[in-house]
Scaffold this motif. Sequence first.
Motif, PDB file in Angstrom:
ATOM      1  N   ARG A  15       0.831  -1.193   0.000  1.00  8.47           N
ATOM      2  CA  ARG A  15       0.000   0.000   0.000  1.00  8.47           C
ATOM      3  C   ARG A  15       0.872   1.251   0.000  1.00  8.47           C
ATOM      4  N   PHE A  16       0.390   2.254  -0.703  1.00  2.72           N
ATOM      5  CA  PHE A  16       1.098   3.528  -0.764  1.00  2.72           C
ATOM      6  C   PHE A  16       1.195   4.126   0.633  1.00  2.72           C
ATOM      7  N   ARG A  17       2.386   4.668   0.940  1.00  2.55           N
ATOM      8  CA  ARG A  17       2.586   5.354   2.200  1.00  2.55           C
ATOM      9  C   ARG A  17       3.299   6.670   1.947  1.00  2.55           C
ATOM     10  N   ALA A  18       2.653   7.759   2.339  1.00  9.82           N
ATOM     11  CA  ALA A  18       3.237   9.085   2.147  1.00  9.82           C
ATOM     12  C   ALA A  18       4.559   9.184   2.891  1.00  9.82           C
ATOM     13  N   GLY A  19       5.548   9.791   2.242  1.00  9.04           N
ATOM     14  CA  GLY A  19       6.871   9.929   2.823  1.00  9.04           C
ATOM     15  C   GLY A  19       7.799   8.781   2.482  1.00  9.04           C
ATOM     16  N   ARG A  20       7.225   7.643   2.135  1.00  8.14           N
ATOM     17  CA  ARG A  20       8.032   6.497   1.722  1.00  8.14           C
ATOM     18  C   ARG A  20       7.995   6.333   0.209  1.00  8.14           C
ATOM     19  N   ASP A  21       6.818   6.485  -0.377  1.00  7.21           N
ATOM     20  CA  ASP A  21       6.610   6.248  -1.803  1.00  7.21           C
ATOM     21  C   ASP A  21       6.418   7.572  -2.543  1.00  7.21           C
ATOM     22  N   GLU A  22       6.814   7.576  -3.792  1.00  2.00           N
ATOM     23  CA  GLU A  22       6.649   8.763  -4.623  1.00  2.00           C
ATOM     24  C   GLU A  22       5.220   8.822  -5.162  1.00  2.00           C
ATOM     25  N   PRO A  23       4.509   9.932  -4.941  1.00  6.02           N
ATOM     26  CA  PRO A  23       3.171  10.069  -5.539  1.00  6.02           C
ATOM     27  C   PRO A  23       3.289  10.232  -7.049  1.00  6.02           C
ATOM     28  N   LEU A  24       2.309   9.741  -7.759  1.00  7.60           N
ATOM     29  CA  LEU A  24       2.332   9.764  -9.221  1.00  7.60           C
ATOM     30  C   LEU A  24       1.097  10.487  -9.724  1.00  7.60           C
ATOM     31  N   ALA A  25       1.297  11.566 -10.476  1.00 11.54           N
ATOM     32  CA  ALA A  25       0.188  12.309 -11.072  1.00 11.54           C
ATOM     33  C   ALA A  25       0.009  11.852 -12.518  1.00 11.54           C
ATOM     34  N   ALA A  26      -1.238  11.743 -12.941  1.00  6.95           N
ATOM     35  CA  ALA A  26      -1.537  11.307 -14.310  1.00  6.95           C
ATOM     36  C   ALA A  26      -2.462  12.320 -14.976  1.00  6.95           C
ATOM     37  N   PHE A  27      -2.375  12.391 -16.297  1.00  9.48           N
ATOM     38  CA  PHE A  27      -3.287  13.239 -17.062  1.00  9.48           C
ATOM     39  C   PHE A  27      -3.558  12.551 -18.392  1.00  9.48           C
ATOM     40  N   HIS A  28      -4.635  12.941 -19.027  1.00  4.34           N
ATOM     41  CA  HIS A  28      -5.049  12.323 -20.280  1.00  4.34           C
ATOM     42  C   HIS A  28      -4.100  12.736 -21.402  1.00  4.34           C
ATOM     43  N   ARG A  29      -3.685  11.775 -22.203  1.00  4.36           N
ATOM     44  CA  ARG A  29      -2.734  12.088 -23.274  1.00  4.36           C
ATOM     45  C   ARG A  29      -3.314  13.092 -24.267  1.00  4.36           C
ATOM     46  N   GLY A  30      -4.619  12.995 -24.508  1.00  2.00           N
ATOM     47  CA  GLY A  30      -5.253  13.948 -25.414  1.00  2.00           C
ATOM     48  C   GLY A  30      -5.131  15.374 -24.926  1.00  2.00           C
ATOM     49  N   GLU A  31      -5.135  15.555 -23.607  1.00  2.00           N
ATOM     50  CA  GLU A  31      -4.996  16.897 -23.053  1.00  2.00           C
ATOM     51  C   GLU A  31      -3.559  17.406 -23.195  1.00  2.00           C
ATOM     52  N   LEU A  32      -2.591  16.497 -23.088  1.00  2.00           N
ATOM     53  CA  LEU A  32      -1.206  16.881 -23.355  1.00  2.00           C
ATOM     54  C   LEU A  32      -1.056  17.318 -24.812  1.00  2.00           C
ATOM     55  N   HIS A  33      -1.648  16.561 -25.723  1.00  2.00           N
ATOM     56  CA  HIS A  33      -1.597  16.944 -27.134  1.00  2.00           C
ATOM     57  C   HIS A  33      -2.185  18.336 -27.340  1.00  2.00           C
ATOM     58  N   ARG A  34      -3.302  18.612 -26.692  1.00  3.44           N
ATOM     59  CA  ARG A  34      -3.946  19.919 -26.847  1.00  3.44           C
ATOM     60  C   ARG A  34      -3.020  21.044 -26.372  1.00  3.44           C
ATOM     61  N   VAL A  35      -2.390  20.847 -25.197  1.00  2.64           N
ATOM     62  CA  VAL A  35      -1.497  21.878 -24.659  1.00  2.64           C
ATOM     63  C   VAL A  35      -0.332  22.125 -25.613  1.00  2.64           C
ATOM     64  N   LEU A  36       0.245  21.062 -26.162  1.00  3.03           N
ATOM     65  CA  LEU A  36       1.367  21.218 -27.077  1.00  3.03           C
ATOM     66  C   LEU A  36       0.939  21.895 -28.376  1.00  3.03           C
ATOM     67  N   LEU A  37      -0.232  21.497 -28.891  1.00  6.51           N
ATOM     68  CA  LEU A  37      -0.706  22.083 -30.146  1.00  6.51           C
ATOM     69  C   LEU A  37      -0.993  23.572 -29.999  1.00  6.51           C
ATOM     70  N   GLU A  38      -1.441  23.972 -28.834  1.00  3.21           N
ATOM     71  CA  GLU A  38      -1.755  25.382 -28.618  1.00  3.21           C
ATOM     72  C   GLU A  38      -0.512  26.263 -28.688  1.00  3.21           C
ATOM     73  N   GLU A  39       0.672  25.668 -28.550  1.00  3.01           N
ATOM     74  CA  GLU A  39       1.913  26.431 -28.619  1.00  3.01           C
ATOM     75  C   GLU A  39       2.472  26.530 -30.036  1.00  3.01           C
ATOM     76  N   LEU A  40       1.792  25.903 -30.998  1.00  2.00           N
ATOM     77  CA  LEU A  40       2.289  25.880 -32.372  1.00  2.00           C
ATOM     78  C   LEU A  40       1.396  26.698 -33.297  1.00  2.00           C
TER      79      LEU A  40
END
Length: 293
Positions: A15-40
């Motif tokens: 089980r995950f334990r704060a201070g021992r394990d690294e938290p992992l954040a996730a996001f939808h790949r489609g949203e990453l594509h949108r952010v990158l495309l907005e810069e082009l």
Amino acid sequence: MTGNLRTSSGRYLRRFRAGRDEPLAAFHRGELHRVLLEELPEDVVRPGTEVRDASEVDADLVVAADGVHSGLRRQLFPAAPGPVFRYTAWRGVTEPGSVWPAEGCFTNGRGAYFMVHPLPGKRVCWALGAAADTPGVRYPDEQAEVTRRVAGWHRPIPELLAATVPETVLHNDILDLEPLDAFVLDRVALLGDAAHAVVPDLGQGACQAIEDAVVLAAALRTEPDVPAALAAYDRERRKRAAYITRTARSKGVANVSTAWWMPVLLGALVPLMPASVIRRQTEPIWGWSPPSP
């Protein structure tokens, strides 16, 4: 978050334990594509364009990032082996707020695994990976097939499947590539899956493509010319990409193993594994740092 590992019956092996394990954040790949495309600029990206044959191009540099079935890789390195089928997988995202809050976890079963991770917007992404002998097998109702395969598995797996629009469930065969002898030829650089397609068992497919882009950009900034920059990119990326590919493949073999003793072995060993050992195992993967500006 990382650290939650369960059996198909729901028993926690870790089980995950704060201070021992690294938290992992996730996001939808489609949203990453949108952010990158907005810069082009609007006319830079032309989706739906297939590269079938190479023609003469006057350019200082060509970056071939056309995926695991890269046509440019085949033309540049015709003797290199093509993609290899490893197993099959389904993916889906729940409707917002339908199963919330949700705990990220990885569940091991015999011949299959189930991954759960919360996303922004009170959504949850899930994936089922399963052993398969033949690529290309598809089902009339992919959601129903996933439900059948995980019947009796712990909650909230049934709720996650029920909260996913059936038409949005994706079914893809999982492929990877044997490490190539080079990622560059003349003034062409392979990047991402075109260079080093990897199974998703370390969550490193898109990450490695981003690392490629960062290293290539840094080399183009700091090296005296394009050939020198490509040589530096090739030196830095090939060893790490090969390590990630082989490590992910080994993990994938274990994750979808149909051997009866594999879940038993994991159930016995994982709870005894010290956090320090896990950190040493993951450091080469998570400990990468980009080149200095």
